[in-house]
Design an enzyme around this catalytic site. Structure first.
Site, mmCIF file in Angstrom:
data_model
loop_
_atom_site.group_PDB
_atom_site.id
_atom_site.type_symbol
_atom_site.label_atom_id
_atom_site.label_comp_id
_atom_site.label_asym_id
_atom_site.label_seq_id
_atom_site.Cartn_x
_atom_site.Cartn_y
_atom_site.Cartn_z
ATOM 1 C CG HIS A 1 -0.439 0.006 2.526
ATOM 2 N ND1 HIS A 1 0.018 1.300 3.212
ATOM 3 C CD2 HIS A 1 -0.262 -0.895 3.328
ATOM 4 C CE1 HIS A 1 0.442 1.039 4.462
ATOM 5 N NE2 HIS A 1 0.456 -0.308 4.454
ATOM 6 C CG ASP B 1 -2.614 4.168 2.767
ATOM 7 O OD1 ASP B 1 -2.183 3.224 2.307
ATOM 8 O OD2 ASP B 1 -3.305 3.975 3.864
ATOM 9 C CD GLU C 1 -3.105 -1.502 5.578
ATOM 10 O OE1 GLU C 1 -3.017 -2.278 6.265
ATOM 11 O OE2 GLU C 1 -2.368 -0.250 5.827
ATOM 12 C CG ASP D 1 1.158 -3.934 5.709
ATOM 13 O OD1 ASP D 1 2.068 -3.371 6.120
ATOM 14 O OD2 ASP D 1 0.208 -3.393 5.503
ATOM 15 C CG HIS E 1 0.715 2.631 12.960
ATOM 16 N ND1 HIS E 1 -0.511 2.499 12.582
ATOM 17 C CD2 HIS E 1 1.031 2.095 11.305
ATOM 18 C CE1 HIS E 1 -1.010 2.301 11.619
ATOM 19 N NE2 HIS E 1 -0.245 1.918 10.658
#
Length: 410
Positions: A93, A95, A160, A189, A384
């Site tokens: 992905h 994003d 995503e 991922d 994150h």
């Protein structure tokens, strides 16, 4: 030839760092979270992909007026194999999530910083590690003039991080003809630092909101009201007991191996201590083994809510912040899992095991349609977090895993 291709991948280290640098400089954040989307990043990926002379390059852009370019971009790229009826897709992905508190970063999150084998920046692991790895595979094949046994497909998706409504979900709904019945989907991922996890299943999810309404009154005269807080507390305890008593199955594929039902968020009901609240709201986060139908969970909700309403004279409204019925798991003894196990053994010298997870992944959209889909990567799971990083050895190693799977596909 395989060793020569591995050597080629190792020789691309500087290119991998350069591409990561350019990708990291583009903050591809969802417009709903203050960004402009993935448009500029998709242009860079398309430019680099075209240098490899793909056999097919197809845009499946999802319209969104507030995004840059008016779309959330998705792109499917194919490099033909000897058998064109079957494709090994590698889905990544475009994003990223926002960086958060910049003071907690040791450097600019959008300026790649390298320290030996480690590079830092928002998105370098999630999901640029997998994205760049997949492009290295295509480059090695093209430069060596090798035609793989089956097609290599690179699928670059938007959205995503915020639900995939403009990404994988959109792609499979709008362009189902892109995928053949024998295709396999590898999603780099998620994984573990030692490379031993092959994710093949996920639990179903319900995030339930319970709004209990009674009648507010002064706490000195409680009999004239209906205490929504007391009823809500009683309901939460009853739900907790009933759900755990009813859904007791275990599945060793998962850790924990059971369904979980956790009371979590509770909204403020009233500011003053001396007021009996007429409204109380609480939430449950439920992660349910895929063998259970969500309708059975909802039936327990209804029985408990109806019971508390009758006993306490309140009304209870149940709504769902998220509801996802997990599809049937990818076969633990299927060809994709066997390919990944063999590749992990050769590249990382580990015994990788099929496992299930508690959260949802984009693999669900492909499993729902009956495709073998697995999430595999060797990473430290810094996604994150502040100071997100990628280990370059993992980036190159994952490219070799992908290549090994492709060359051994039949």
């Amino acid at each position: 030839m395989t060793k020569e291709l591995y050597a080629k991948i190792d020789s691309y280290l500087d290119y991998a760092v350069d591409l990561q640098t350019r990708l990291t400089a583009i903050p591809a954040i969802d417009p709903a979270n203050g960004g402009t989307g993935e448009y500029k990043k998709s242009l860079l990926v398309e430019e680099e992909t075209k240098l490899l002379n793909p056999d097919e390059l197809i845009h499946i852009d999802a319209p969104q007026a507030i995004a840059e370019g008016g779309v959330r971009p998705n792109m499917a790229v194919k490099f033909y194999g000897k058998d064109r009826s079957k494709t090994l897709w590698i889905m990544t992905h475009l994003d990223i999530v926002e960086p958060g508190d910049l003071s907690k970063w040791t450097s600019d999150p959008y300026t790649l910083r390298r320290e030996g084998n480690r590079i830092y920046g928002r998105g370098v692991e999630d999901n640029q590690q997998g994205l760049v790895s997949s492009m290295l595979v295509a480059r090695a094949l093209r430069e060596a003039g090798v035609v793989p046994p089956v097609n290599l497909g690179l699928l670059f998706n938007a959205d995503e991080e915020t639900g995939s409504g403009f990404g994988a979900d959109y792609v499979v709904k709008m362009r189902p003809e892109l995928f053949g019945k024998n295709d396999m989907v590898l999603i780099p991922d998620g994984g573990m630092p030692d490379g031993t996890m092959i994710e093949i299943a996920e639990k179903s999810i319900i995030w339930a909101k319970f709004t209990v309404t009674g009648r507010q009154i002064h706490a000195a005269s409680p009999d004239g009201g209906i205490n929504a807080c007391r009823a809500a507390n009683e309901l939460a305890v009853e739900l907790d007991r009933a759900l755990h008593a009813e859904f007791t199955a275990q599945d060793p594929l998962f850790n924990p191996p059971v369904s979980t039902f956790e009371p979590t968020k509770k909204e403020a009901n009233i500011e003053s201590i001396n007021i009996v609240p007429g409204r109380d709201v609480f939430y449950f986060d439920c992660r349910i083994l895929p063998s259970y139908d969500l309708a059975a969970i909802k039936a327990v909700f209804k029985k408990a809510c109806d019971g508390i309403a009758a006993r306490r004279g309140v009304t209870v409204e149940t709504t769902y912040a998220q509801e996802l019925q997990a599809p049937k798991p990818t076969a633990a003894d299927g060809s994709l899992v066997r390919l990944l196990q063999a590749a992990a053994k050769e590249i990382y010298r580990v015994d990788a095991k099929p496992m299930g997870i508690g959260g949802g992944t984009v693999a669900a959209y492909f499993r729902e349609l009956g495709y073998q889909a697995a999430v595999y990567s060797k990473l430290d799971e810094s996604a994150h977090q502040f100071n997100e990083y990628c280990l370059l050895d993992n980036l190159l190693g994952d490219a070799k895993v992908m290549l090994h799977c492709l060359l051994n596909s039949r």
